[in-house]
Design an enzyme around this catalytic site. Structure first.
Site, short mmCIF file in Angstrom:
data_model
loop_
_atom_site.label_atom_id
_atom_site.label_comp_id
_atom_site.label_asym_id
_atom_site.label_seq_id
_atom_site.Cartn_x
_atom_site.Cartn_y
_atom_site.Cartn_z
N HIS A 185 0.85 -1.20 0.00
CA HIS A 185 0.00 0.00 0.00
C HIS A 185 0.88 1.25 0.00
CE1 HIS A 185 -3.86 -1.98 1.82
NE2 HIS A 185 -3.35 -2.68 0.82
N GLU A 197 0.87 3.84 1.87
CA GLU A 197 1.35 4.22 3.20
C GLU A 197 2.54 3.37 3.63
OE1 GLU A 197 -3.26 4.34 3.57
OE2 GLU A 197 -1.76 3.32 2.35
N CYS A 210 -6.09 1.83 5.85
CA CYS A 210 -6.74 0.61 6.29
C CYS A 210 -6.17 0.21 7.65
CB CYS A 210 -6.51 -0.51 5.26
SG CYS A 210 -4.79 -1.10 5.21
N CYS A 234 -2.32 -0.57 7.52
CA CYS A 234 -1.48 0.63 7.46
C CYS A 234 -1.55 1.41 8.76
CB CYS A 234 -1.90 1.51 6.27
SG CYS A 234 -1.56 0.71 4.68
#
Length: 146
Positions: A56, A58, A86, A89
């Site tokens: 992801h 992040e 999410c 993260c």
């Protein structure tokens, strides 16, 4: 003299990263990490390219920022991300002890707040910065997939 380094200024940089993800066929989420008004990490989703569910935006930014700083803690740093993190993260952000998170669009289905995930108690959160622009990009992406 007016400070140009606003949350909107940096969120526009994160949106540029999200556009790059869009162009690569990745879910268009972009992120940057800033310290002292300097961008030290920039990233976007790479889950498809890397075949890695943890890639992801992040997570990529956390790693890049830690490498830049030479340590695992992101104290005095701000993460700008186009979509609410999410729970995965958010967990990584918790452990990084990041000082501030600024996100654009809310993720009403998979966001950390919906999932009940906690951030570090010293982390400040600002929601909804350029949320419409971030949400529109996501809508365009998923509309192109149908």
């Amino acid at each position: 003299m007016e400070n140009i380094f606003t949350d909107e200024y940096f969120m526009k940089k994160a949106l540029q990263e999200a556009e790059m993800a869009f162009e690569k066929g990745e879910i268009p989420v972009g992120a940057i990490v800033v310290v002292n008004n300097t961008i030290i990490a920039r990233s976007h989703n790479l889950t498809e390219m890397l075949n890695d569910v943890t890639a992801h935006a992040e997570m990529q930014s956390i790693t890049a920022a830690a490498n830049f700083l030479g340590g695992k803690y992101l104290k005095d740093c701000t993460l700008y991300v186009t979509l609410e993190p999410c729970q995965m993260c958010a967990g990584a952000l918790y452990w990084s002890q990041i000082s501030k998170i600024v996100f654009g669009a809310t993720d009403v289905h998979r966001g950390y707040e919906k999932m009940g995930t906690q951030l570090h108690p010293k982390t400040t959160v600002i929601r909804g910065v350029l949320a419409e622009e971030a949400a529109d990009l996501m809508k365009r992406f998923f509309a192109s997939r149908r």
